[in-house]
Design a protein around this motif. Structure first.
Motif, mmCIF file in Angstrom:
data_model
loop_
_atom_site.group_PDB
_atom_site.id
_atom_site.type_symbol
_atom_site.label_atom_id
_atom_site.label_comp_id
_atom_site.label_asym_id
_atom_site.label_seq_id
_atom_site.Cartn_x
_atom_site.Cartn_y
_atom_site.Cartn_z
ATOM 1 N N VAL A 148 39.837 2.401 -2.387
ATOM 2 C CA VAL A 148 41.132 2.895 -1.928
ATOM 3 C C VAL A 148 40.999 4.033 -0.922
ATOM 4 O O VAL A 148 41.994 4.416 -0.304
ATOM 5 C CB VAL A 148 41.996 3.345 -3.123
ATOM 6 C CG1 VAL A 148 42.237 2.191 -4.084
ATOM 7 C CG2 VAL A 148 41.355 4.511 -3.861
ATOM 8 N N ARG A 149 39.819 4.599 -0.773
ATOM 9 C CA ARG A 149 39.624 5.638 0.239
ATOM 10 C C ARG A 149 38.168 5.685 0.650
ATOM 11 O O ARG A 149 37.281 5.261 -0.100
ATOM 12 C CB ARG A 149 40.112 7.001 -0.250
ATOM 13 C CG ARG A 149 39.452 7.509 -1.506
ATOM 14 C CD ARG A 149 40.090 8.817 -1.974
ATOM 15 N NE ARG A 149 41.499 8.654 -2.292
ATOM 16 C CZ ARG A 149 41.948 8.252 -3.505
ATOM 17 N NH1 ARG A 149 41.095 7.990 -4.476
ATOM 18 N NH2 ARG A 149 43.222 8.129 -3.730
ATOM 19 N N TYR A 150 37.937 6.206 1.837
ATOM 20 C CA TYR A 150 36.582 6.313 2.359
ATOM 21 C C TYR A 150 35.888 7.548 1.785
ATOM 22 O O TYR A 150 36.543 8.506 1.369
ATOM 23 C CB TYR A 150 36.604 6.398 3.885
ATOM 24 C CG TYR A 150 37.103 5.142 4.554
ATOM 25 C CD1 TYR A 150 36.428 3.940 4.398
ATOM 26 C CD2 TYR A 150 38.256 5.163 5.354
ATOM 27 C CE1 TYR A 150 36.873 2.786 5.021
ATOM 28 C CE2 TYR A 150 38.710 4.014 5.978
ATOM 29 C CZ TYR A 150 38.018 2.827 5.805
ATOM 30 O OH TYR A 150 38.469 1.685 6.414
ATOM 31 N N PRO A 151 34.561 7.541 1.765
ATOM 32 C CA PRO A 151 33.845 8.707 1.235
ATOM 33 C C PRO A 151 34.222 10.009 1.926
ATOM 34 O O PRO A 151 34.219 11.076 1.322
ATOM 35 C CB PRO A 151 32.369 8.357 1.487
ATOM 36 C CG PRO A 151 32.340 6.872 1.552
ATOM 37 C CD PRO A 151 33.637 6.463 2.162
ATOM 38 N N GLN A 152 34.557 9.943 3.199
ATOM 39 C CA GLN A 152 34.881 11.159 3.941
ATOM 40 C C GLN A 152 36.269 11.701 3.612
ATOM 41 O O GLN A 152 36.602 12.828 3.964
ATOM 42 C CB GLN A 152 34.810 10.890 5.449
ATOM 43 C CG GLN A 152 33.444 10.471 5.938
ATOM 44 C CD GLN A 152 33.186 8.988 5.704
ATOM 45 O OE1 GLN A 152 34.085 8.259 5.308
ATOM 46 N NE2 GLN A 152 31.946 8.557 5.940
ATOM 47 N N LYS A 153 37.106 10.891 2.943
ATOM 48 C CA LYS A 153 38.471 11.305 2.617
ATOM 49 C C LYS A 153 38.457 12.089 1.320
ATOM 50 O O LYS A 153 38.393 11.524 0.225
ATOM 51 C CB LYS A 153 39.375 10.073 2.482
ATOM 52 C CG LYS A 153 40.821 10.389 2.131
ATOM 53 C CD LYS A 153 41.554 11.075 3.257
ATOM 54 C CE LYS A 153 43.033 11.215 2.927
ATOM 55 N NZ LYS A 153 43.775 11.914 3.994
#
Length: 577
Positions: A148-153
């Motif tokens: 549901v989200r990227y590691p950077q988020k």
């Protein structure tokens, strides 16, 4: 030895709410329908504003066994709503309230139905065990893992672990329910291998079949352009060795043949396979330390006859939707900053667990994504939302879809142009309330038809009022010969005699009235019950909020037991006794 079962336990598990089966009130002015009806348009979809547990109970009688797919996205119980409660109470209340919803949802599902529950790791594993208990562990199908989200988020700077993945537990109602697998169009691109026989083979018999053996150097195996004469390379290993006739033949008759025939031999086995050839080529290992082999099959006859045929493939259980989650804020023209699900996710779920025309249910509507995607995919739908989002988000969003004004989400993917509509409902107030004298009475909001419909729900009858004067006494039915009549009047012996004659000896009538006089056993086709006393102990009255927000839950109260048989029906009337 006492028989036990594997189950999840928690404080208060045995305490069950006694839900009131409310009626639903339609508000035609809040619904929305297309001006014209197109082919396949669906108009009777339902948006219900109110507590979702009461809404599910209200739906149960009419919709039990009719829902094909349930998708719910309940609160994840991250602790934000539970700051004033200790940890054990927090989890216990969440599990109790989820259990009540899941049990009704199971009853609403059709035998071929599925439930998909979206959750994260805050309660996901407890929920899995609870779902096993409600639906049966044998009915667990899979868990879909959703990025549901990227590691950077980053959610919060002070987090030790980054939450990137959520999950959707998938269960069927019962054995025999089959999801819709992926289908891919057929192509011959893998049929690109060709065998050239350069010398006479040795002919032997294995497993009752003729086998031509070509040693290394007696043949050439080349890879070229795909064609109808090409062969597809398949490794004879793993489940293939048990899964089809070619795999089993390799396992039973060719394994170990390299010691006799030499490494790199080719076997032409006749009378095997489902292609247009009368044979199938097999190769043994090329190295002394190897054991695996291959076989080469031609284009199956079914594909030769129907080149447009599709191939079914398994449903994936991991989806990278981080981009979709990050960009879905404005989908449908309504902004929902936290927890909004992208239409792409619901498209995946509804594609695999429902078909056009099926009924889809979401009792945690939020911004209305499930109803929106179901509508675009031409599924019927019911969705429930307790808060103002029912008006500001769900109704607004789907009205735009009906009018063809929404070009976001999966609109283009499914070719949506507009059409259909939905009906808008609220949950009726509690049927009974206490007046200033402490007597239980019919709530003043209830008119005659509402009271009759409510009594049908309480007593297990289908609300079916007569359409003409011939059966003026018919408000509901439980069979072709058993009926219900509801009145706020007090009925005399003469009134009962008239009803008995109208009903006739071949039918029966249950009468609910304020009071009766005379001999109630004088008429074999009539059964008399007083209201409200006959239903007073059936459920808890006056509770309108069973939400998963623990702070909103009232203290438990003991059920009322001081009802009088012929108490007043409406507020303000003193008791007669």
């Amino acid at each position: 030895m006492k028989k036990t079962k594997l189950e999840l336990t928690w404080p208060g598990k045995e305490e069950r709410p006694r839900l009131e089966p409310r009626i639903l009130l339609e508000h035609p002015e809040r619904g929305h329908h297309a001006a014209t009806k197109g082919e396949g348009d669906l108009f009777d979809n339902m948006l219900i504003k109110g507590d979702n547990l009461l809404a599910l109970k209200a739906l149960e009688q009419e919709y039990a066994g009719k829902v094909k797919c349930v998708y719910i996205d309940p609160p994840f119980n991250t602790g934000a709503a539970f700051e004033h409660y200790d940890d054990g109470i927090e989890h216990s209340l969440w599990l109790s309230l989820m259990r009540e919803r899941l049990e009704i949802l199971r009853r609403l599902l059709s035998p071929q139905g599925f439930i998909c529950v979206h959750i994260d790791d805050s309660e996901g594993h407890y929920l899995k065990v609870l779902l096993d208990e409600v639906f049966g562990r044998k009915n667990y199908l899979t868990t879909l893992y959703i990025q549901v989200r990227y590691p950077q988020k980053t959610l919060k700077q002070d987090m030790d672990f980054h939450k990137e993945v959520e999950m959707v537990h998938v269960y069927r109602k019962e054995y025999g329910a089959e999801p819709r697998l992926n289908e891919i169009g057929w192509t011959d691109e893998k049929y690109c291998f060709y065998v050239h026989e350069n010398d006479e083979p040795e002919t032997i018999e294995l497993g009752g079949k003729r086998v031509d053996v070509f040693r290394d150097g007696q043949f050439n195996l080349v890879k070229g352009e795909p064609s109808s004469d090409g062969l597809k390379e398949i490794w004879a290993t793993g489940t293939i060795l048990d899964g089809n006739s070619s795999g089993r033949f390799f396992r039973d008759y060719l394994t170990g043949r390299s010691e006799r025939d030499g490494l790199g031999s080719l076997y032409k086995v006749y009378g095997i396979g489902d292609d247009h050839l009368d044979y199938r080529y097999f190769t043994g290992p090329k190295r002394a330390t190897a054991t695996k082999g291959k076989y080469f099959q031609g284009i199956p006859v079914s594909k030769s006859v129907d080149p447009s045929a599709t191939q079914k493939t398994p449903i994936e259980n991991f989806y990278d939707l981080a981009g979709s989650f990050g960009n879905c804020r404005h989908e449908g023209g309504v902004e929902f900053r936290s927890g909004k699900k992208p239409e792409k996710l619901l498209h995946i779920i509804l594609k695999h667990f429902s078909e056009p025309g099926d009924l889809v249910l979401d009792s945690f509507a939020g911004s209305g994504t499930t109803g929106a995607v179901a509508h675009k995919m031409r599924r019927r739908w019911i969705t429930v939302e307790i808060g103002d989002h029912a008006d500001t988000h769900v109704a607004k969003r789907i009205a735009g879809i009906v009018d063809g004004n929404d070009d976001t989400g999966v609109t283009g993917d499914v070719g949506w142009k507009g059409g259909g509509g939905f009906r808008y409902y609220t949950i009726a107030p509690s049927l009974l309330e206490q007046d200033r004298f402490g007597n239980w009475v019919i709530a003043p909001e209830y008119n005659g038809p509402m009271l009759a419909e409510a009594m049908c729900k309480h007593l297990g009858f289908t609300y079916d009022p007569a359409q003409d004067d011939a059966e003026w006494w018919r408000h509901g039915r439980s069979s072709e010969t058993d009926f219900l009549y509801v009145t706020t009047q007090a009925l005399t012996q003469d009134a009962l005699r008239l009803l008995s004659q109208e009903v006739g000896s071949e039918r029966s009538l249950l009468i609910c009235a304020r009071a009766f006089s005379g001999n109630l056993d004088a008429f074999e086709n009539l059964t008399c019950r007083k209201i409200p006393s006959s239903i007073l102990t059936k459920c808890e009255w006056g509770r309108d909020d069973y939400s998963l927000n623990v702070a909103a839950l009232p203290d438990r109260e003991e059920p009322a037991t001081d009802a009088l048989d012929a108490g007043p029906l409406f507020a303000g009337e003193p008791s007669n006794d």
